[in-house]
Write a protein that holds these residues in place. Structure first.
Motif, PDB file in Angstrom:
ATOM      1  N   UNK A  34       0.847  -1.204   0.000  1.00  0.00           N
ATOM      2  CA  UNK A  34       0.000   0.000   0.000  1.00  0.00           C
ATOM      3  C   UNK A  34       0.875   1.244   0.000  1.00  0.00           C
ATOM      4  N   UNK A  35       0.258   2.359  -0.324  1.00  0.00           N
ATOM      5  CA  UNK A  35       0.963   3.654  -0.333  1.00  0.00           C
ATOM      6  C   UNK A  35       2.278   3.557  -1.088  1.00  0.00           C
ATOM      7  N   UNK A  36       2.202   2.999  -2.258  1.00  0.00           N
ATOM      8  CA  UNK A  36       3.419   2.765  -3.044  1.00  0.00           C
ATOM      9  C   UNK A  36       4.085   4.075  -3.450  1.00  0.00           C
ATOM     10  N   UNK A  37       5.413   4.015  -3.500  1.00  0.00           N
ATOM     11  CA  UNK A  37       6.235   5.175  -3.847  1.00  0.00           C
ATOM     12  C   UNK A  37       7.072   4.847  -5.072  1.00  0.00           C
ATOM     13  N   UNK A  38       7.506   5.845  -5.819  1.00  0.00           N
ATOM     14  CA  UNK A  38       8.370   5.560  -6.979  1.00  0.00           C
ATOM     15  C   UNK A  38       9.613   4.756  -6.604  1.00  0.00           C
ATOM     16  N   UNK A  39      10.130   4.960  -5.418  1.00  0.00           N
ATOM     17  CA  UNK A  39      11.319   4.211  -5.001  1.00  0.00           C
ATOM     18  C   UNK A  39      11.038   2.741  -4.703  1.00  0.00           C
ATOM     19  N   UNK A  40       9.776   2.343  -4.727  1.00  0.00           N
ATOM     20  CA  UNK A  40       9.443   0.922  -4.602  1.00  0.00           C
ATOM     21  C   UNK A  40       9.562   0.188  -5.942  1.00  0.00           C
ATOM     22  N   UNK A  41       9.817   0.923  -6.998  1.00  0.00           N
ATOM     23  CA  UNK A  41       9.960   0.320  -8.319  1.00  0.00           C
ATOM     24  C   UNK A  41      11.134  -0.651  -8.339  1.00  0.00           C
ATOM     25  N   UNK A  42      10.872  -1.893  -8.710  1.00  0.00           N
ATOM     26  CA  UNK A  42      11.902  -2.935  -8.711  1.00  0.00           C
ATOM     27  C   UNK A  42      11.306  -4.231  -9.239  1.00  0.00           C
ATOM     28  N   UNK A  43      12.189  -5.187  -9.477  1.00  0.00           N
ATOM     29  CA  UNK A  43      11.761  -6.569  -9.689  1.00  0.00           C
ATOM     30  C   UNK A  43      11.630  -7.200  -8.309  1.00  0.00           C
ATOM     31  N   UNK A  44      10.496  -7.821  -8.051  1.00  0.00           N
ATOM     32  CA  UNK A  44      10.243  -8.434  -6.759  1.00  0.00           C
ATOM     33  C   UNK A  44      10.326  -9.954  -6.882  1.00  0.00           C
ATOM     34  N   UNK A  45      11.041 -10.547  -5.938  1.00  0.00           N
ATOM     35  CA  UNK A  45      11.259 -11.992  -5.930  1.00  0.00           C
ATOM     36  C   UNK A  45      10.777 -12.584  -4.620  1.00  0.00           C
ATOM     37  N   UNK A  46      10.180 -13.761  -4.682  1.00  0.00           N
ATOM     38  CA  UNK A  46       9.967 -14.502  -3.445  1.00  0.00           C
ATOM     39  C   UNK A  46      11.067 -15.551  -3.315  1.00  0.00           C
ATOM     40  N   UNK A  47      11.365 -15.891  -2.082  1.00  0.00           N
ATOM     41  CA  UNK A  47      12.463 -16.797  -1.789  1.00  0.00           C
ATOM     42  C   UNK A  47      12.086 -17.684  -0.618  1.00  0.00           C
ATOM     43  N   UNK A  48      12.733 -18.831  -0.542  1.00  0.00           N
ATOM     44  CA  UNK A  48      12.419 -19.780   0.527  1.00  0.00           C
ATOM     45  C   UNK A  48      13.653 -20.564   0.935  1.00  0.00           C
ATOM     46  N   UNK A  49      13.594 -21.041   2.160  1.00  0.00           N
ATOM     47  CA  UNK A  49      14.636 -21.931   2.676  1.00  0.00           C
ATOM     48  C   UNK A  49      13.954 -22.873   3.655  1.00  0.00           C
TER      49      UNK A  49
END
Length: 127
Positions: A83-98
């Motif tokens: 929520x309340x997204x900002x331009x600096x949140x722009x990125x490729x988002x990855x999920x990860x697990x261990x």
């Protein structure tokens, strides 16, 4: 080994919201510590939010109060409500697990803590 597939990325204006999903291939996601990372062009991959087996949750300071990580074990799916997204949140988002527990202090310390990764989903926030 579990496999992860992200979805839900897209383009949104500043102040808007997106929900990312990460579907796991096996119904043992509750036995994994899981996290969302993001990587902007020219920057290092950084941890955003994470769950550890045992119930610990951790957020990066930059997203506290705006992002929420959640998990639906019945659907083998991890979510990131943004929520309340900002331009600096722009990125490729990855999920990860261990598999197993990751120490709370290391949940967002870096990508080396996780050995299973999705392919990523792009989030673009315009001003």
């Amino acid at each position: 080994q579990v496999q992860l597939v992200e979805s839900g990325g897209g383009s949104v204006q500043a102040g808007g919201s997106l929900t990312l999903s990460c579907a796991a291939s096996r119904n043992t996601i509750d036995r994994y510590s899981v996290a969302w990372f993001r990587q902007a062009p020219g920057k290092q991959r950084e941890g955003v939010a994470a769950f550890s087996v045992g119930g610990y949750t951790k957020y990066a300071d930059s997203v506290k109060g705006r992002f929420t990580i959640s998990q639906d074990n019945a659907k083998n799916t991890l979510y990131l409500q943004m929520n309340s997204l900002k331009p600096e949140d722009t990125a490729m988002y990855y999920c990860a697990a261990r598999f197993g527990r990751v120490d709370f202090r290391r949940l967002l310390s870096g990508p080396n803590e996780y050995n299973v990764w999705g392919q990523g989903t792009q989030v673009t926030v315009s001003s």
